[in-house]
Design a protein around this motif. Structure first.
Motif, PDB file in Angstrom:
ATOM      1  N   SER A   1       0.870  -1.276  -0.024  1.00 46.31           N
ATOM      2  CA  SER A   1       0.042   0.088   0.067  1.00 46.31           C
ATOM      3  C   SER A   1       0.802   1.176   0.083  1.00 46.31           C
ATOM      4  O   SER A   1       0.297   2.394  -0.174  1.00 46.31           O
ATOM      5  CB  SER A   1      -0.981  -0.015   1.233  1.00 46.31           C
ATOM      6  N   ALA A   2       2.066   1.141   0.395  1.00 40.96           N
ATOM      7  CA  ALA A   2       3.025   2.269   0.248  1.00 40.96           C
ATOM      8  C   ALA A   2       3.437   2.630  -1.135  1.00 40.96           C
ATOM      9  O   ALA A   2       4.023   3.611  -1.546  1.00 40.96           O
ATOM     10  CB  ALA A   2       4.201   2.075   1.234  1.00 40.96           C
ATOM     11  N   VAL A   3       3.391   1.430  -2.148  1.00 40.55           N
ATOM     12  CA  VAL A   3       3.753   1.859  -3.286  1.00 40.55           C
ATOM     13  C   VAL A   3       2.257   1.919  -4.433  1.00 40.55           C
ATOM     14  O   VAL A   3       1.968   2.497  -5.319  1.00 40.55           O
ATOM     15  CB  VAL A   3       4.509   0.753  -3.773  1.00 40.55           C
ATOM     16  N   ASP A   4       1.339   0.799  -4.190  1.00 37.54           N
ATOM     17  CA  ASP A   4       0.209   0.814  -4.854  1.00 37.54           C
ATOM     18  C   ASP A   4      -0.632   1.898  -4.601  1.00 37.54           C
ATOM     19  O   ASP A   4      -1.175   2.164  -3.524  1.00 37.54           O
ATOM     20  CB  ASP A   4      -0.258  -0.744  -4.984  1.00 37.54           C
ATOM     21  N   MET A   5      -1.381   2.163  -5.829  1.00 35.65           N
ATOM     22  CA  MET A   5      -2.756   2.874  -5.487  1.00 35.65           C
ATOM     23  C   MET A   5      -3.923   2.197  -5.255  1.00 35.65           C
ATOM     24  O   MET A   5      -4.330   1.132  -6.046  1.00 35.65           O
ATOM     25  CB  MET A   5      -2.959   3.921  -6.766  1.00 35.65           C
ATOM     26  N   LEU A   6      -4.457   2.201  -4.117  1.00 32.05           N
ATOM     27  CA  LEU A   6      -5.674   1.384  -3.650  1.00 32.05           C
ATOM     28  C   LEU A   6      -6.804   2.052  -4.280  1.00 32.05           C
ATOM     29  O   LEU A   6      -7.077   3.307  -4.296  1.00 32.05           O
ATOM     30  CB  LEU A   6      -5.567   0.897  -2.418  1.00 32.05           C
ATOM     31  N   VAL A   7      -8.041   1.232  -4.398  1.00 30.70           N
ATOM     32  CA  VAL A   7      -9.409   1.846  -4.412  1.00 30.70           C
ATOM     33  C   VAL A   7      -9.796   2.771  -3.318  1.00 30.70           C
ATOM     34  O   VAL A   7     -10.248   4.003  -3.828  1.00 30.70           O
ATOM     35  CB  VAL A   7     -10.430   0.816  -4.346  1.00 30.70           C
ATOM     36  N   GLY A   8      -9.431   2.727  -2.003  1.00 28.53           N
ATOM     37  CA  GLY A   8      -9.677   3.579  -0.984  1.00 28.53           C
ATOM     38  C   GLY A   8      -8.583   4.856  -1.006  1.00 28.53           C
ATOM     39  O   GLY A   8      -9.048   5.794  -0.665  1.00 28.53           O
ATOM     40  N   ASP A   9      -7.603   4.665  -1.702  1.00 31.06           N
ATOM     41  CA  ASP A   9      -6.663   6.097  -2.066  1.00 31.06           C
ATOM     42  C   ASP A   9      -7.783   7.082  -2.901  1.00 31.06           C
ATOM     43  O   ASP A   9      -7.494   8.074  -2.727  1.00 31.06           O
ATOM     44  CB  ASP A   9      -5.506   5.939  -2.713  1.00 31.06           C
ATOM     45  N   ILE A  10      -8.564   6.507  -3.768  1.00 32.62           N
ATOM     46  CA  ILE A  10      -9.279   7.213  -4.629  1.00 32.62           C
ATOM     47  C   ILE A  10     -10.472   7.751  -4.108  1.00 32.62           C
ATOM     48  O   ILE A  10     -10.874   8.810  -4.526  1.00 32.62           O
ATOM     49  CB  ILE A  10      -9.425   6.544  -6.015  1.00 32.62           C
ATOM     50  N   TYR A  11     -11.097   6.946  -3.151  1.00 36.02           N
ATOM     51  CA  TYR A  11     -12.607   7.134  -2.831  1.00 36.02           C
ATOM     52  C   TYR A  11     -12.301   7.468  -1.429  1.00 36.02           C
ATOM     53  O   TYR A  11     -13.371   6.916  -0.762  1.00 36.02           O
ATOM     54  CB  TYR A  11     -13.305   6.034  -3.058  1.00 36.02           C
ATOM     55  N   GLY A  12     -11.344   8.054  -0.775  1.00 34.11           N
ATOM     56  CA  GLY A  12     -11.414   8.651   0.438  1.00 34.11           C
ATOM     57  C   GLY A  12     -11.520   7.597   1.492  1.00 34.11           C
ATOM     58  O   GLY A  12     -11.943   7.481   2.697  1.00 34.11           O
ATOM     59  N   GLY A  13     -10.791   6.625   1.320  1.00 34.19           N
ATOM     60  CA  GLY A  13     -10.521   5.196   2.120  1.00 34.19           C
ATOM     61  C   GLY A  13     -11.793   4.320   2.101  1.00 34.19           C
ATOM     62  O   GLY A  13     -11.853   3.389   3.009  1.00 34.19           O
ATOM     63  N   LEU A  14     -12.917   4.570   1.277  1.00 28.00           N
ATOM     64  CA  LEU A  14     -14.130   3.813   1.317  1.00 28.00           C
ATOM     65  C   LEU A  14     -14.026   2.860   0.206  1.00 28.00           C
ATOM     66  O   LEU A  14     -13.303   2.973  -0.689  1.00 28.00           O
ATOM     67  CB  LEU A  14     -15.348   4.817   1.207  1.00 28.00           C
ATOM     68  N   ASP A  15     -15.041   1.907   0.266  1.00 26.25           N
ATOM     69  CA  ASP A  15     -15.130   0.795  -0.828  1.00 26.25           C
ATOM     70  C   ASP A  15     -15.698   1.431  -1.813  1.00 26.25           C
ATOM     71  O   ASP A  15     -16.535   2.596  -1.746  1.00 26.25           O
ATOM     72  CB  ASP A  15     -15.859  -0.310  -0.430  1.00 26.25           C
ATOM     73  N   TYR A  16     -15.584   0.885  -3.150  1.00 28.54           N
ATOM     74  CA  TYR A  16     -16.475   1.399  -4.117  1.00 28.54           C
ATOM     75  C   TYR A  16     -17.552   0.255  -4.299  1.00 28.54           C
ATOM     76  O   TYR A  16     -17.551  -0.749  -5.076  1.00 28.54           O
ATOM     77  CB  TYR A  16     -15.710   1.243  -5.601  1.00 28.54           C
ATOM     78  N   GLU A  17     -18.780   0.230  -3.411  1.00 27.46           N
ATOM     79  CA  GLU A  17     -19.514  -0.710  -3.433  1.00 27.46           C
ATOM     80  C   GLU A  17     -20.415  -0.646  -4.588  1.00 27.46           C
ATOM     81  O   GLU A  17     -20.860  -2.116  -4.740  1.00 27.46           O
ATOM     82  CB  GLU A  17     -20.467  -0.282  -2.268  1.00 27.46           C
ATOM     83  N   LYS A  18     -20.721   0.141  -5.590  1.00 24.01           N
ATOM     84  CA  LYS A  18     -21.352   0.051  -6.502  1.00 24.01           C
ATOM     85  C   LYS A  18     -20.887  -1.154  -7.525  1.00 24.01           C
ATOM     86  O   LYS A  18     -21.855  -1.852  -8.190  1.00 24.01           O
ATOM     87  CB  LYS A  18     -21.558   1.336  -7.304  1.00 24.01           C
ATOM     88  N   ILE A  19     -19.749  -1.132  -7.761  1.00 25.76           N
ATOM     89  CA  ILE A  19     -18.932  -2.116  -8.717  1.00 25.76           C
ATOM     90  C   ILE A  19     -18.402  -3.226  -7.883  1.00 25.76           C
ATOM     91  O   ILE A  19     -17.735  -4.195  -8.418  1.00 25.76           O
ATOM     92  CB  ILE A  19     -18.108  -1.451  -9.629  1.00 25.76           C
ATOM     93  N   GLY A  20     -18.561  -3.307  -6.679  1.00 23.27           N
ATOM     94  CA  GLY A  20     -18.000  -4.496  -5.655  1.00 23.27           C
ATOM     95  C   GLY A  20     -16.657  -4.503  -5.349  1.00 23.27           C
ATOM     96  O   GLY A  20     -15.895  -5.441  -5.075  1.00 23.27           O
ATOM     97  N   LEU A  21     -15.852  -3.209  -5.196  1.00 23.09           N
ATOM     98  CA  LEU A  21     -14.398  -3.248  -5.013  1.00 23.09           C
ATOM     99  C   LEU A  21     -14.204  -2.833  -3.678  1.00 23.09           C
ATOM    100  O   LEU A  21     -14.832  -1.602  -3.366  1.00 23.09           O
ATOM    101  CB  LEU A  21     -13.923  -2.171  -6.184  1.00 23.09           C
ATOM    102  N   GLU A  22     -13.530  -3.383  -2.992  1.00 21.65           N
ATOM    103  CA  GLU A  22     -13.109  -3.288  -1.444  1.00 21.65           C
ATOM    104  C   GLU A  22     -12.119  -1.942  -1.530  1.00 21.65           C
ATOM    105  O   GLU A  22     -11.258  -1.826  -2.296  1.00 21.65           O
ATOM    106  CB  GLU A  22     -12.789  -4.265  -0.650  1.00 21.65           C
ATOM    107  N   ALA A  23     -11.898  -1.460  -0.506  1.00 20.22           N
ATOM    108  CA  ALA A  23     -11.080  -0.253  -0.260  1.00 20.22           C
ATOM    109  C   ALA A  23      -9.463  -0.632  -0.509  1.00 20.22           C
ATOM    110  O   ALA A  23      -8.619   0.130  -1.091  1.00 20.22           O
ATOM    111  CB  ALA A  23     -11.047   0.740   1.027  1.00 20.22           C
ATOM    112  N   THR A  24      -9.446  -1.968  -0.029  1.00 21.42           N
ATOM    113  CA  THR A  24      -7.930  -2.410  -0.318  1.00 21.42           C
ATOM    114  C   THR A  24      -7.672  -2.993  -1.695  1.00 21.42           C
ATOM    115  O   THR A  24      -6.377  -3.576  -1.795  1.00 21.42           O
ATOM    116  CB  THR A  24      -7.709  -3.462   0.896  1.00 21.42           C
ATOM    117  N   THR A  25      -8.628  -3.078  -2.568  1.00 24.64           N
ATOM    118  CA  THR A  25      -8.111  -3.627  -4.029  1.00 24.64           C
ATOM    119  C   THR A  25      -7.191  -2.749  -4.627  1.00 24.64           C
ATOM    120  O   THR A  25      -7.233  -1.324  -4.538  1.00 24.64           O
ATOM    121  CB  THR A  25      -9.592  -3.739  -4.721  1.00 24.64           C
ATOM    122  N   ILE A  26      -6.220  -3.132  -5.232  1.00 24.00           N
ATOM    123  CA  ILE A  26      -5.422  -2.388  -5.957  1.00 24.00           C
ATOM    124  C   ILE A  26      -5.772  -1.766  -7.126  1.00 24.00           C
ATOM    125  O   ILE A  26      -6.622  -2.592  -8.054  1.00 24.00           O
ATOM    126  CB  ILE A  26      -4.005  -3.352  -6.508  1.00 24.00           C
TER     127      ILE A  26
END
Length: 936
Positions: free
Chosen positions: A308-333
């Protein structure tokens, strides 16, 4: 090309020699196989001359002369050598057809193949052991060995090949060069090294073809080859033995790049996809970004990182939250290495190499897995197997690929891995020899319907050898290394290679640095000790030696052979059971050594062997305690058999021989009185007394600590009388005796009988003599044919088939029914020319006594694995309508839940408290009498 060439390979599945691929053990000589010469009446070989002192004189070729000087013998392969002077002769010949010299206490190495990769060289070779002073060996069976070397240390590989005599081509003429099958990049790069140092020509085989050939063989013929890996836990998959369940599948070979192979059958495959982003990408970028010098160093580094120190995660884009609409967790790369763009002021030195390593590993693995999943969906494939340099059995890479397949398939598919994945190419190349008996035999056996019975993987240290073949007694003075026995050399090498300073599971010492050892100890190498894998106990022993035995078959009376599991307690998954049983076996090591020492006169050499056994078996127990699935789906039955294998490897052929002989003699003295008592009873009472006698006799088990204590406090007859009088009253813990008695009484009333009963016997002494022999006699008197199946090899105080025959002859002196049964069996054997006859129909001309056959069961441990039994036992099952399993090892430790296609009687006294509690909530000395009717 793959489809075309594989078909050519499949044509090589021909019958060779006696038993080479024919289920009945009969082969064809039409395939160019020269049968072994039959021994003459005086034991000499056909056509050989014999000197006055009895020494056998052979032809006087140079190697024959050398053999006469060294005490070796010539072992000639069955393939005829073409005359080089003829137009059809080749200037080169495969080692698969090369005769070899068989030195005393050494293996006959038929031929081998190599897979020379960028970092590792994998070698697969087939060996057969000489028998007796003549050096004769069983051409139909042997051992398949798997050995690894670092590519940067090729001199060790060459030394190993020379030490085994693999490079020797005897019988050829000048100019004829031996050929070795080779695959991998080094098959092109190292051609001159093999030619100049060993005199070997490398014949390159197609890498993909050898990979598929090796994979198909392993998945088809080994019980526990494929497995899933999730959160550190291996789960072995079940593939039907008839091979219909295997194909099609996707094989993903991750080398420098990645190839995706769709395998549709034994001779059909095609490359359906690939990617340039593979193991080479991971290693190349890893070296640039982290400074790691080796692939393994990079892998180890990545296990300690935080991507997570190198990869951009879903949570980095959505303020630490999951992207629930398409089923992506915040920790997904969301973007591999994408977070670097969010910190433009940082340079490479500001990032932790561990984090970069992990991010890189996941980027490569997830891409490989996604392409694999998409191809599996496209071609409707239900299994995806991963192999190749990138895997290397490393838990981290397996877990990463498993997570990715689970993610992309939404849990519908699982990543699968192979225990022998590093050896797929070498094994495939080995199987592609067109000449040579050993590769043909192995291919033939793999085509059998129940081929898994013929391939048994064993994990003891392998066969040690000493060049001199002579074990000298140790004197008081320190001796030179050359004077030491193989046991001492084994202890010395073993402790150094495992980093252990003393005895079984002793204190750890500084690990040996392999790079400093270019010349391994004379007479036994570390590769002989560990058979395969690396030189370290902590990471080796995962792959054993594959024993090839054409004489074994699956027991035909199993209701569901595909799901059959011999072990009732699965210690590989039950941590509490594993800890208990390994602890029990560990505590029994001193007592086992005491018996082993006594069996060989308590000599100093025997003490050395005991030390070797303590260290060897103790090391296995330690390994299993740390890594319970390291050897496959290893149950309690397999561990108990491993103990016996370790004893045999250390030179203890029968540790309880003294006890067995004395107990048999003592029990025989009271047998006549017991038979007279039984004859005085009515049928109903006699049947109960017979079963009680079996249960009481089964207390005599040197494998049970509770029984060992009883032995210390009384004689065999005193213990037996006490057991009879103290036998728990009915109903026993498991008690269906009334069903059995009703069946027997009903048969008497209707003048019927069981046609043939197969009876698996257990211990020597009172168990067999006062327990089973009276029951055998009862069945014989009723007109039932009886087949007594005893161990092929000694285990604890279990009686063997070779011991059982003279014992039954002794019993025949007191009982005409037993004597007559043995004589009838002998006569029927003669009529059928040595083959166990079919069930004999009742007729006015039937013999006066029903036959009593005594056969080997194919086992070498205290339990009973019906996946592989002797040929005689498989034949005896035809027409059998009753199976009797007697003893804790054969009817409770194993086969308690097994269903048969005929009536079954399971009899045992439980001599272990934990086992009794686990299986039926019982207690020690509980009795089991389980009668089950035949299942369809």
């Amino acid at each position: 090309r793959g489809k075309r060439t594989m078909k050519n390979v499949s044509k090589l599945f021909m019958k060779t020699g006696k038993g080479g691929g024919d289920d009945k053990g009969k082969g064809s000589e039409s395939a160019g196989v020269v049968p072994e010469a039959a021994p003459a009446a005086d034991g000499s070989e056909e056509g050989a001359e014999r000197k006055d002192d009895g020494e056998l004189v052979r032809s006087q070729s140079y190697l024959d002369f050398l053999a006469s000087l060294t005490g070796a013998s010539i072992s000639r392969d069955s393939t005829e050598i073409p005359n080089p002077s003829t137009p059809t002769a080749s200037a080169n010949r495969s080692l698969g057809s090369a005769p070899s010299i068989l030195f005393p206490h050494m293996e006959y190495v038929n031929h081998f193949a190599v897979d020379i990769g960028g970092s590792l060289v994998k070698l697969v070779y087939f060996s057969q052991e000489g028998k007796g002073g003549s050096g004769r060996y069983d051409r139909q069976g042997g051992r398949l060995h798997f050995v690894k070397f670092e590519s940067s240390r090729l001199p060790q590989l060459f030394d190993f090949i020379q030490s085994k005599g693999m490079h020797i081509l005897e019988g050829g003429t000048k100019g004829m060069k031996p050929i070795v099958k080779a695959t991998g990049g080094g098959a092109y790069k190292n051609v001159e090294d093999f030619k100049n140092i060993l005199g070997l020509e490398l014949e390159k085989v197609d890498e993909m073809e050898s990979l598929v050939t090796g994979t198909n063989f392993l998945l088809s013929n080994l019980q526990d080859e494929g497995f899933t890996f999730w959160k550190g836990q291996k789960d072995y998959i079940s593939i039907q033995n008839d091979k219909s369940d295997l194909f099609p599948y996707l094989l993903v070979n991750i080398g420098s790049g990645v190839s995706y192979l769709k395998v549709d059958g034994p001779d059909q495959y095609e490359r359906v996809s690939g990617t340039s982003l593979g193991g080479g990408t991971f290693w190349g970028l890893g070296r640039l970004l982290t400074g790691c010098k080796t692939f393994d160093e990079l892998l180890e580094l990545s296990t300690h990182g935080d991507n997570s120190a190198v990869d951009m995660l879903v949570g980095d884009i959505y303020g630490g939250l999951d992207y629930e609409k398409i089923g992506l967790e915040a920790t997904t790369i969301a973007s591999s290495f994408g977070k670097i763009l969010m910190n433009e002021e940082k340079s490479l030195k500001d990032y932790n190499p561990k984090d970069i390593g992990l991010a890189l590993c996941r980027m490569i693995s997830y891409n490989i897995a996604q392409i694999a999943y998409l191809n599996a969906k496209r071609y409707n494939l239900k299994r995806i197997f991963f192999g190749g340099f990138f895997i290397r059995g490393h838990p981290f890479t397996m877990q990463t690929l498993s997570y990715a397949i689970n993610f992309w398939s939404k849990g519908e598919m699982r990543a699968l891995f192979l225990r022998h994945e590093g050896f797929l190419g070498a094994l495939g190349a080995f199987l592609m020899y067109e000449e040579g008996a050993s590769s043909t035999i192995i291919r033939n056996l793999s085509e059998r319907r129940d081929s898994r019975a013929n391939f048994v993987e064993r994990f003891t240290v392998g066969r040690h050898y000493s060049p001199s073949g002579e074990v000298k007694p140790r004197g008081k003075l320190e001796r030179t290394h050359s004077e030491k026995s193989w046991v001492e050399k084994f202890m010395e090498v073993g402790r150094q290679s495992a980093g252990m300073a003393k005895g079984a599971r002793g204190d750890a010492a500084a690990s040996r640095d392999p790079s400093s050892a270019t010349d391994y100890l004379t007479g036994v190498s570390e590769y002989d000790l560990w058979g395969a894998e690396t030189n370290y106990l902590s990471s080796g022993l995962d792959v054993g030696v594959l024993h090839v035995d054409p004489s074994l078959y699956q027991f035909p009376l199993l209701v569901d052979p595909a799901s059959y599991e011999p072990s009732v307690v699965d210690i590989s998954k039950d941590e509490e059971q594993r800890s208990y049983w390994i602890g029990v076996l560990d505590k029994q090591i001193p007592a086992t050594c005491e018996k082993a020492l006594a069996s060989q006169g308590e000599s100093e050499e025997a003490q050395q062997k005991c030390d070797a056994f303590k260290w060897m078996f103790g090391s296995h127990l330690e390994k299993l305690l740390r890594e319970p699935q390291v050897y496959g789906k290893f149950g309690l039955c397999e561990i108990l058999e491993m103990r016996e294998e370790c004893l045999r490897e250390c030179g203890f052929k029968d540790t309880y021989i003294v006890n067995k002989e004395s107990e048999n003699a003592a029990a025989l003295k009271v047998l006549p009185d017991l038979l007279a008592e039984l004859d005085a009873m009515d049928e109903s009472a006699r049947l109960l007394s017979l079963i009680e006698g079996v249960l009481a006799g089964n207390i005599f088990d040197w494998g049970s600590q509770a029984c060992v204590e009883l032995y210390k406090n009384g004689t065999i007859l005193e213990i037996y009388k006490q057991a009879r009088s103290n036998l728990k009253s009915r109903p026993w813990r498991v008690d269906t005796f009334d069903d059995f008695r009703s069946q027997m009484l009903r048969q008497t009333e209707t003048n019927q009988r069981y046609r043939r009963a197969i009876m698996f016997v257990d211990n020597s002494g009172a168990d067999i003599v006062l327990g089973m022999i009276p029951l055998v006699r009862e069945l014989l008197k009723r007109g039932t044919e009886v087949v007594l199946a005893a161990n092929s090899l000694p285990a604890l105080n279990d009686i063997t088939a070779s011991e059982l025959l003279p014992l039954m002859k002794q019993a025949g002196k007191f009982c005409e029914v037993i004597r007559g049964g043995l004589e009838t069996a002998r006569d029927l054997y003669k009529e059928s020319r040595g083959v166990l006859p079919d069930v004999q129909p009742l007729s006015p001309t039937s013999p006066a006594y029903s036959p009593l056959y005594i056969i080997q069961n194919g086992q070498g441990g205290p339990c009973l694995n019906l996946r592989r039994v002797s040929h005689d036992l498989a034949v005896a099952a035809k027409g059998a309508d009753l199976v009797v399993l007697e003893g804790m090892g054969r009817s409770i430790h194993s086969n308690y839940n097994t269903k048969f296609m005929c009536d079954t009687l399971k009899l045992a006294m439980v001599k272990n408290r934990v086992l009794a509690e686990t299986i039926f909530n019982g207690e020690i000395y509980d009795c089991v009498c389980l009668f089950e009717k035949a299942e369809a």
